[in-house]
Write an enzyme that holds these catalytic residues in place. Structure first.
Site, mmCIF file in Angstrom:
data_model
loop_
_atom_site.group_PDB
_atom_site.id
_atom_site.type_symbol
_atom_site.label_atom_id
_atom_site.label_comp_id
_atom_site.label_asym_id
_atom_site.label_seq_id
_atom_site.Cartn_x
_atom_site.Cartn_y
_atom_site.Cartn_z
ATOM 1 N N HIS A 1 0.941 -1.178 -0.153
ATOM 2 C CA HIS A 1 -0.049 0.056 -0.034
ATOM 3 C C HIS A 1 0.645 1.187 -0.135
ATOM 4 O O HIS A 1 0.439 2.187 0.325
ATOM 5 C CB HIS A 1 -1.013 -0.084 1.261
ATOM 6 C CG HIS A 1 -1.729 -0.983 1.382
ATOM 7 N ND1 HIS A 1 -2.953 -1.300 1.083
ATOM 8 C CD2 HIS A 1 -1.450 -2.328 2.039
ATOM 9 C CE1 HIS A 1 -3.231 -2.549 1.330
ATOM 10 N NE2 HIS A 1 -2.326 -3.382 1.834
ATOM 11 N N SER B 1 17.324 20.919 -15.706
ATOM 12 C CA SER B 1 16.136 21.807 -15.875
ATOM 13 C C SER B 1 16.494 23.241 -16.653
ATOM 14 O O SER B 1 17.662 23.833 -16.166
ATOM 15 C CB SER B 1 15.357 21.895 -14.579
ATOM 16 O OG SER B 1 14.647 23.384 -14.664
#
Ligand code: ARG
Length: 430
Positions: A155, A277
């Site tokens: 999970h 970036s």
């Protein structure tokens, strides 16, 4: 000029629309087309439809075309529909009427089929060998990192201790499952359709066993209609194998992306293997694995694309089948490139060795504690409750030790068994 020319040429518009990308795509079939033709004419000579002299001239002509192909100089001329037409025109231009004899007892329908079978066989072998390289890299990394623990999640919540040995080894063994599909796809491709002609056989006494032998196929597609039906089915089986491998690889790419995230920080790569970036000066992004994830996800759709293209087609050849090439050709290349890139990148992966000493992973070890109490004689449910209450009141302190000894667990990876499983499958594609 068309092979089927009967005194009129089709409208340019019709020609462009129906030929589509074939002049480009068929270049990948050229060498197989020549191989198929060589086998076909040897067989024609054996049943008396060509003389020995004609056969020798045709073989020499085809050898020359094969050399042009291997040198990378083979082109499909404007106005020529496909590779099959181009080869026949070249042969006729060189040898005159003898060139025109080559097509007795066959159709472009079984010609393209045999080309595709030979092509798919080679492509599946190429994918198998790329998969094998990745498999060995993963298994090597698994052995080298068998003592490096990492958190296991369920999970996406901290669950139980795992290890890099388990993680790398898991993808290796998962590829062994994918190899089963690759072997199945290979076996389907490895059958000779030649002699099915337009789809209903020929009144010539074609020796199909002979062409099967000459082309190295494991067997024939006996029934001529079944042979034609294998167009689409062969590609679909290959696509399923491709999709299976892509899904394993896409999953691995996702793990890497997540674990490169600073919130995990489990793995990293040398700066030059990351991307930057245009605005944020600090960035070292996992673009390689994002592109890999995207490409692999796209590849998992290929079986569906083929299923939709071929759904409910009437029996026999239909031109729709040509479009299979647009789908499957780029797919085999893309997967091979992704596999190659994954092997390269994993070879440079840096693994953090002290991950689980961070207190945020304390609860990874609760089950280890419960099991220790059980081994000391306490019933499981009681031990579970005791540790649960300690967690609840903040008194739980982990002992960061794992003792997993059963087959396939952290301290017993069974890499040799996994390697043997894979090798037995890989052998079938060699
Ligand atoms: N380019 C065609 C294909 O890939 C070759 C077979 C053409 N056959 C025909 N009957 N038009 O399907």
């Amino acid at each position: 000029m068309k092979l089927w020319s009967k005194g009129f040429e089709p409208d340019q518009l019709i020609e462009r629309f129906t030929v589509g990308a074939d002049r480009e795509l068929d270049l990948r079939l050229a060498r197989y087309d020549v191989q198929g033709s060589m086998a076909h004419i040897r067989m024609l000579e054996s049943i008396g439809l060509l003389s020995k002299d004609e056969l020798d001239q045709l073989l020499a002509g085809l050898q020359e075309i094969a050399a042009i192909i291997e040198e990378g100089n083979f082109r499909i001329d404007d106005g020529v529909e496909d590779v099959h037409s181009q080869v026949e025109f070249m042969l006729t231009a060189k040898l005159g009427d003898i060139g025109k004899k080559i097509h007795s007892g066959r159709s472009r329908n079984d010609q393209v089929l045999v080309d595709l079978k030979l092509f798919m066989r080679d492509e599946l072998r190429r994918i198998a060998s790329e998969t094998e390289r990745l498999f060995h890299k993963l298994l090597e990394l698994s052995e080298n990192h068998k003592d490096v623990l990492m958190p296991g999640y369920t999970h996406l919540q901290v669950a139980m201790p795992s290890s890099f040995g388990l993680w790398f080894g898991a993808y290796a063994e998962s590829l062994a499952d994918d190899m089963q599909l690759l072997v199945a796809a290979y076996n389907i491709a490895n059958q000779n359709p030649l002699g099915s002609a337009a789809g209903y056989g020929s009144s010539f006494p074609l020796d199909r066993e002979m062409t099967t032998r000459l082309l190295g196929f494991a067997d024939l597609h006996y029934n001529v209609v079944a042979a034609q039906m294998s167009r689409g089915k062969t590609e679909r089986a290959a696509a399923m194998a491709i999709a299976a491998i892509a899904s394993t690889l896409g999953h691995l790419a996702m793990d890497v992306c997540m674990w490169m995230c600073q919130n995990f920080g489990f793995v990293s790569f040398p700066d030059e293997l990351t991307t930057g970036s245009s605005i944020m000066p600090h960035k070292k992004n996992p673009d390689v694995f994002e592109i890999m994830r995207g490409k692999c996800n796209r590849l998992t759709a290929v079986p569906n694309e083929i299923a939709l293209l071929t759904a409910n087609l009437p029996l026999g050849y239909n031109r729709d089948l040509q479009l299979l090439k647009d789908i499957i050709f780029p797919a085999t290349t893309e997967l091979a490139e992704c596999l190659d890139m994954a092997t390269f990148m994993l070879g440079h992966m840096q693994v953090r060795r002290d991950i689980v000493s961070d207190p945020r992973y304390d609860y990874l070890f609760t089950v280890e504690e419960v099991n220790r109490l059980v081994l000391g004689g306490m019933p499981f449910r009681e031990a579970y409750r005791k540790v649960g209450l300690e967690v609840q009141d903040g008194t739980y302190r982990p002992m960061r030790e794992v003792h997993h000894t059963h087959a396939g667990s952290i301290s017993n990876l069974c890499s040799d068994r996994i390697a043997a499983k894979f090798a037995a499958l890989a052998q079938k594609l060699k």
